[in-house]
Design an enzyme around this catalytic site. Structure first.
Site, PDB file in Angstrom:
ATOM      1  N   CYS A 266     -26.756  88.110 -67.481  1.00  0.00           N
ATOM      2  CA  CYS A 266     -26.750  87.185 -66.333  1.00  0.00           C
ATOM      3  C   CYS A 266     -25.749  86.048 -66.501  1.00  0.00           C
ATOM      4  CB  CYS A 266     -28.139  86.618 -66.107  1.00  0.00           C
ATOM      5  SG  CYS A 266     -29.410  87.886 -66.066  1.00  0.00           S
TER       6      CYS A 266
ATOM      7  N   HIS B  78     -27.777  80.405 -61.953  1.00  0.00           N
ATOM      8  CA  HIS B  78     -28.251  81.780 -61.961  1.00  0.00           C
ATOM      9  C   HIS B  78     -29.568  81.851 -61.199  1.00  0.00           C
ATOM     10  CE1 HIS B  78     -29.398  85.690 -63.024  1.00  0.00           C
ATOM     11  NE2 HIS B  78     -30.249  85.372 -63.977  1.00  0.00           N
TER      12      HIS B  78
ATOM     13  N   ASN C 133     -33.050  88.356 -58.634  1.00  0.00           N
ATOM     14  CA  ASN C 133     -32.188  88.188 -59.798  1.00  0.00           C
ATOM     15  C   ASN C 133     -31.333  89.450 -59.888  1.00  0.00           C
ATOM     16  OD1 ASN C 133     -31.088  88.134 -62.353  1.00  0.00           O
ATOM     17  ND2 ASN C 133     -32.948  87.406 -63.361  1.00  0.00           N
TER      18      ASN C 133
END
Ligand SMILES: CC(C)(COP(=O)(O)OP(=O)(O)OC[C@H]1O[C@@H](n2cnc3c(N)ncnc32)[C@H](O)[C@@H]1OP(=O)(O)O)[C@@H](O)C(=O)NCCC(=O)NCCS
Length: 332
Positions: free
Chosen positions: A122, A257, A288
């Site tokens: 990520c 993020h 996500n």
């Protein structure tokens, strides 16, 4: 001894163009809950997620990356063959080798571009921006394409309630090239490999071959990652702002993020971000999507007019490794 000419690039680099690709299939929390003991209410409350996008079975990381990259190149106003390097940040390209990047470069017509994949989960997009910035400034490539793309639906166990609701698919890409003025601040990045197991695959491909274990889906120790993100990432973001010489009130956008809406809220509080600074909340509809989260959220904010082109944004990515990276950038 022969004299070797060292490469030299322009003093500064900038993000010149941005492109996003969101797969067409919208998957609701209700659909996810058909396979896990959970509820739409629990998922919204604990994560902020309302829906996600899943790629079609025959839609690959290469397909999605190419779609996002094509838009970024068009916005940058350059020709594909001017790109000197293609970096595809991903952890879900299903072939060990060759890289997704080599195929993406070929499909784009970035003939002769260097091409490689980047594994920083990520944090991959912010890692890619940092590397591309240094490559342009160091004279290794005039233009670098950075694409962050995941098809996490292929690597998530739809029956595992600790991960099934949280991960999704998508791609975001940028072109980074020369700039007359500073437009990418210093990257504050690092890793904590002592937490290697916090987000990982359940088994290696060798285990699959030799011990006939099941497909090695992703597994995550949610609470552990949550605490790490909340406590460790705010100082990283603060350092990125200080290194860029930018105060929280100078920001036009905060694009963290998209891991959990509660992590975002905790970061805002610790960073003492003024209420007038718009914050990316793309997690609602894009969950996500790992490396794609930051560029997708960036694109959504620009599209919605929450922030303007040329605005100053703080980016931060963090994830499996554990690894992290943050920088302040001028938006394309
Ligand atoms: C995954 C996450 C949303 C879980 O939320 P949480 O508040 O930490 O949940 P917990 O694991 O503490 O569980 C709380 C309760 O909900 C239950 N629960 C866990 N998952 C559930 C689900 N999907 N649906 C319903 N209940 C669930 C637990 O069993 C627990 O019940 P108990 O209190 O009776 O024991 C959260 O930990 C998180 O976002 N972690 C970070 C994720 C992240 O950043 N990942 C990516 C970095 S790339």
């Amino acid at each position: 001894m022969a004299a070797i000419s060292a490469p030299r690039g322009p003093e500064f680099a900038r993000i010149m163009g941005l492109g996003a690709y969101r797969p067409s299939r919208v998957v609701t929390n209700a659909e996810i809950c058909e396979r896990i003991d959970s509820s739409d209410e629990w998922i919204r409350e604990r994560s902020g997620i309302e829906s996600r996008r899943f790629a079609a079975p025959d839609e690959s990381v290469i397909d999605m990356s190419t779609a996002a990259a094509g838009k970024a190149i068009a916005q940058a106003g350059i020709r594909p063959e001017q790109i000197g390097a293609v970096l595809v940040a991903t952890v879900t390209h299903p072939l060990q080798t060759p890289s997704a990047a080599a195929a993406v470069a070929d499909r784009l017509g970035a003939t002769d571009a260097a091409a490689t994949d980047l594994s920083a989960a990520c944090a991959g997009f912010c890692y890619g921006v940092s590397l591309a910035n240094d490559m342009v400034r160091g004279g290794s490539a005039e233009y670098v394409l950075v694409s962050g793309c995941e098809k996490l639906s292929d690597f998530t166990d739809s029956y595992d309630r600790s991960t099934a609701f949280i991960f999704g698919d998508g791609a975001g890409a940028v072109v980074i090239g020369p700039s007359d003025e500073p437009a990418i601040g210093p990257t504050i990045w690092g890793s904590d490999g002592s937490q290697y197991d916090a987000i990982t695959q359940r088994a290696s491909w060798i285990d699959v071959r030799d011990h006939a274990v099941d497909f090695p889906h992703l597994t995550m120790q949610g609470q552990k990652v949550f605490r790490w993100a909340v406590w460790q990432m705010a100082p990283v973001a603060a350092k990125a702002m200080a290194a860029a010489g930018v105060a929280p009130e100078d920001l036009d956008a905060f694009i963290p993020h998209q891991a959990n809406m509660r992590i975002t809220d905790a970061l805002i509080k610790t960073l003492k971000l003024p209420a007038h600074v718009p914050v990316a909340r793309d997690i609602r509809e894009s969950v996500n999507s790992s490396v794609a989260s930051v560029p997708l959220a960036m694109e959504r904010m620009l599209e919605a007019g929450e922030v303007k082109s040329g605005g100053t944004a703080l980016l931060i990515g963090f994830g499996a490794g554990l690894v992290y990276a943050a920088q302040v950038v001028t938006l394309p």
